[in-house]
Design an enzyme around this catalytic site. Structure first.
Site, mmCIF file in Angstrom:
data_model
loop_
_atom_site.group_PDB
_atom_site.id
_atom_site.type_symbol
_atom_site.label_atom_id
_atom_site.label_comp_id
_atom_site.label_asym_id
_atom_site.label_seq_id
_atom_site.Cartn_x
_atom_site.Cartn_y
_atom_site.Cartn_z
ATOM 1 N N TYR A 82 0.784 -3.030 14.419
ATOM 2 C CA TYR A 82 -0.147 -1.988 13.998
ATOM 3 C C TYR A 82 0.174 -0.711 14.778
ATOM 4 O O TYR A 82 -0.242 -0.521 15.895
ATOM 5 C CB TYR A 82 -1.590 -2.405 14.246
ATOM 6 C CG TYR A 82 -2.042 -3.648 13.513
ATOM 7 C CD1 TYR A 82 -1.320 -4.162 12.438
ATOM 8 C CD2 TYR A 82 -3.194 -4.319 13.910
ATOM 9 C CE1 TYR A 82 -1.739 -5.304 11.780
ATOM 10 C CE2 TYR A 82 -3.621 -5.452 13.243
ATOM 11 C CZ TYR A 82 -2.894 -5.953 12.189
ATOM 12 O OH TYR A 82 -3.314 -7.089 11.539
ATOM 13 N N PHE A 227 -9.417 -9.025 5.403
ATOM 14 C CA PHE A 227 -9.981 -8.363 4.208
ATOM 15 C C PHE A 227 -11.307 -9.026 3.831
ATOM 16 O O PHE A 227 -11.530 -9.406 2.679
ATOM 17 C CB PHE A 227 -8.982 -8.442 3.050
ATOM 18 C CG PHE A 227 -9.077 -7.284 2.081
ATOM 19 C CD1 PHE A 227 -9.532 -6.036 2.480
ATOM 20 C CD2 PHE A 227 -8.691 -7.440 0.760
ATOM 21 C CE1 PHE A 227 -9.608 -4.972 1.594
ATOM 22 C CE2 PHE A 227 -8.760 -6.392 -0.144
ATOM 23 C CZ PHE A 227 -9.224 -5.162 0.286
ATOM 24 N N PRO A 228 -12.223 -9.181 4.802
ATOM 25 C CA PRO A 228 -13.413 -10.017 4.574
ATOM 26 C C PRO A 228 -14.500 -9.397 3.711
ATOM 27 O O PRO A 228 -15.328 -10.132 3.161
ATOM 28 C CB PRO A 228 -13.943 -10.261 5.988
ATOM 29 C CG PRO A 228 -13.508 -9.041 6.747
ATOM 30 C CD PRO A 228 -12.162 -8.681 6.184
#
Length: 302
Positions: A82, A227-228
């Site tokens: 990231y 991606f909850p």
């Protein structure tokens, strides 16, 4: 006196006296010995477009991380890819020295030639290099949870996990996890190393990893859904989630997170945001309680 806010359907919306709403999500012990609050924070969005470079507002990124801890988040997920490295360095800048109860989980095993470009690299020498860099960037002597970001199909899994297990024996890693795997891959991985977590795409609208979750639950392995809070068509005007949201004075995102927490005791959602306002909304989802009827209705809606 503590006051719980409920509607006529019995949905608990929060306890006004609490300043650490993440505590309401309950705890899970990673590897049986490392407790974290189940509602955590995913730091990926604290980078530039394409998960590349510095964030648009570095000061806000620091505020978000510090506010997450103030709200009771004790589990933060990041990765060396990231940025690359930007995310880990931001976490150190904002939170080091870390509180005793804060667990920083990071990942390694992909290369980043450019924005939105992710390429698996599981060569043992590469993994060792990335672990050493993550230790330096995070300011740690040992990483509590290190996850293989992706299995490299060109390198035997035994070699990839063997490299991480060796680093574990050296005291540089405490626990090991995997990301985006099948049940078969998870079973094979467990023949090479002790795996305490798995991180797969999973949310109310996309349950393609249901079999992985079922296996993880049976084996008491943490399931970290990335991606909850993707609700997609479920949040469209007039949908069941939209209706429930208006009825219970909770946002669709909060209901989606509450559904995940209710779905399984091994579930550790890590909603991410670059906004302190959205962070507070997400973390307050830990206070939402769905009864059996409400949980069943949302489950069936998808």
């Amino acid at each position: 006196m503590s006051l719980s806010v409920c509607d006529s359907q019995g949905l608990i919306l929060g306890t006004r006296s609490s300043t650490r709403p993440a505590d309401a999500s309950g705890t899970f012990a990673l590897g049986g010995d490392l407790p974290v609050n189940r509602l955590g924070y995913g730091a990926m969005q604290l980078t530039g477009p394409g998960v590349w470079g510095e964030p648009r507002d570095p000061d806000e990124a620091v505020r978000v991380l510090r506010r997450a801890v103030e709200l009771g988040v004790t589990f933060i997920d990041t990765a060396d890819a990231y940025g690359p490295f930007v995310n880990e360095q931001l976490i150190r800048k904002a939170l080091h020295p870390y509180t005793d109860d804060l667990v920083i989980a990071t990942k390694g095993g992909v290369t980043r030639p450019g924005p939105d470009d992710w390429r698996p690299n599981g060569r043992p020498e590469y993994l060792r290099q990335r672990v050493e860099l993550s230790l330096r960037h995070l300011g740690l002597e040992r990483i509590d949870l290190y996850q293989l970001h992706r299995i490299d199909p060109d390198v035997p899994l035994a070699e990839q996990l063997g490299a991480l297990a060796q680093l574990q024996q050296e005291g540089k890693l405490r626990h090991l996890g995997l990301s985006e795997v099948t049940v078969e891959e998870l079973k094979e991985a467990r023949t090479h190393a002790d795996i305490v977590s798995v991180q797969n795409l999973y949310n109310l609208a996309n349950r393609s990893a249901e079999d992985v979750l079922t296996y993880a639950e049976a084996e008491n392995i943490a399931f970290i859904p990335w991606f909850p809070i993707a609700t997609g068509e479920l949040a469209r005007p007039g949908s069941p989630l939209d209706a429930a949201s208006r009825l219970h004075n909770a946002s669709p995102a909060q209901l989606a997170l509450a559904w995940l927490l209710r779905r399984s005791p091994v579930m550790l959602p890590i909603p991410g945001t670059s906004s302190a306002v959205h962070l507070e909304e997400n973390v307050n989802a830990a206070r939402v309680r769905l009864d059996d009827e409400q949980f069943g209705a949302l489950t069936a809606a998808a």
